[in-house]
Design a protein around this motif. Sequence first.
Motif, PDB file in Angstrom:
ATOM      1  N   VAL A 145       2.618   1.694  -3.493  1.00 32.56           N
ATOM      2  CA  VAL A 145       1.681   2.162  -4.518  1.00 32.56           C
ATOM      3  C   VAL A 145       1.298   3.621  -4.278  1.00 32.56           C
ATOM      4  CG1 VAL A 145      -0.655   1.818  -5.430  1.00 32.56           C
ATOM      5  CG2 VAL A 145       0.833  -0.161  -5.063  1.00 32.56           C
ATOM      6  N   LYS A 146       1.074   3.978  -3.029  1.00 29.79           N
ATOM      7  CA  LYS A 146       0.679   5.352  -2.706  1.00 29.79           C
ATOM      8  C   LYS A 146       1.813   6.339  -3.014  1.00 29.79           C
ATOM      9  CE  LYS A 146      -2.271   8.241  -0.993  1.00 29.79           C
ATOM     10  NZ  LYS A 146      -3.465   8.583  -1.761  1.00 29.79           N
ATOM     11  N   VAL A 147       3.031   5.974  -2.683  1.00 30.25           N
ATOM     12  CA  VAL A 147       4.173   6.843  -2.952  1.00 30.25           C
ATOM     13  C   VAL A 147       4.335   7.029  -4.456  1.00 30.25           C
ATOM     14  CG1 VAL A 147       6.720   6.973  -2.854  1.00 30.25           C
ATOM     15  CG2 VAL A 147       5.393   6.407  -0.793  1.00 30.25           C
ATOM     16  N   GLU A 148       4.157   5.955  -5.224  1.00 29.32           N
ATOM     17  CA  GLU A 148       4.273   6.079  -6.679  1.00 29.32           C
ATOM     18  C   GLU A 148       3.197   7.017  -7.242  1.00 29.32           C
ATOM     19  OE1 GLU A 148       4.732   3.209 -10.520  1.00 29.32           O
ATOM     20  OE2 GLU A 148       3.030   2.845  -9.203  1.00 29.32           O
ATOM     21  N   GLN A 149       1.989   6.960  -6.681  1.00 29.54           N
ATOM     22  CA  GLN A 149       0.915   7.841  -7.149  1.00 29.54           C
ATOM     23  C   GLN A 149       1.209   9.299  -6.831  1.00 29.54           C
ATOM     24  OE1 GLN A 149      -2.525   6.215  -5.206  1.00 29.54           O
ATOM     25  NE2 GLN A 149      -2.763   4.560  -6.706  1.00 29.54           N
ATOM     26  N   LEU A 150       1.915   9.537  -5.748  1.00 27.74           N
ATOM     27  CA  LEU A 150       2.255  10.916  -5.363  1.00 27.74           C
ATOM     28  C   LEU A 150       3.362  11.515  -6.216  1.00 27.74           C
ATOM     29  CD1 LEU A 150       2.143  10.582  -1.476  1.00 27.74           C
ATOM     30  CD2 LEU A 150       0.451  11.688  -2.960  1.00 27.74           C
TER      31      LEU A 150
ATOM     32  N   ALA B 147       0.828  -1.211   0.000  1.00 31.05           N
ATOM     33  CA  ALA B 147       0.000   0.000   0.000  1.00 31.05           C
ATOM     34  C   ALA B 147       0.863   1.263   0.000  1.00 31.05           C
ATOM     35  CB  ALA B 147      -0.941  -0.006   1.202  1.00 31.05           C
ATOM     36  N   VAL B 148       1.899   1.279   0.795  1.00 34.92           N
ATOM     37  CA  VAL B 148       2.776   2.451   0.855  1.00 34.92           C
ATOM     38  C   VAL B 148       3.519   2.630  -0.464  1.00 34.92           C
ATOM     39  CG1 VAL B 148       4.878   3.364   1.940  1.00 34.92           C
ATOM     40  CG2 VAL B 148       3.023   2.468   3.360  1.00 34.92           C
TER      41      VAL B 148
END
Length: 145
Positions: free
Chosen positions: A139-144, A136-137
């Motif tokens: 994927v979230k970092v990549e989206q940011l 989750a982290v």
Amino acid sequence: MWLYSSLFISALSSATLLPGSSEILLSSLALENQVNLISLWLVATMGNVLGSCINYWLGMNLMRFKHRRWFPVSIEQINKAQLHYKRYGSYSLLLAWLPIIGDPLTVFAGVFAMKKRLFLLLITIGKGVRYAMVIAVAVKVEQLI
């Protein structure tokens, strides 16, 4: 297929007393476009749980050498550790994913003959949640970015 095999081996070795860091590999694989995140999570969790089972087995078999002169821990230290384990033991296995203390916790579970089903349940929950958070982290970092 080699990606999943590499992840499994990395997760397995990370859960044993050998050094390893499967989180880095899992994070990088989670960012690939052609991978299934649930499959990654399952493979990493299964490998890590199996590594903890190896530690449990080692702990179970370690105690037959406790009266040998070369054994690294005294009977008094074992008894003291057993008191602490009885107090905090079972549910501390939810933290078996932590660096430094996690692997010995799984060995102690074997040393003190924890019920195997409870061991598997707690280890699987703790390690499964940890790997879900890693994915989750990542994927979230990549989206940011």
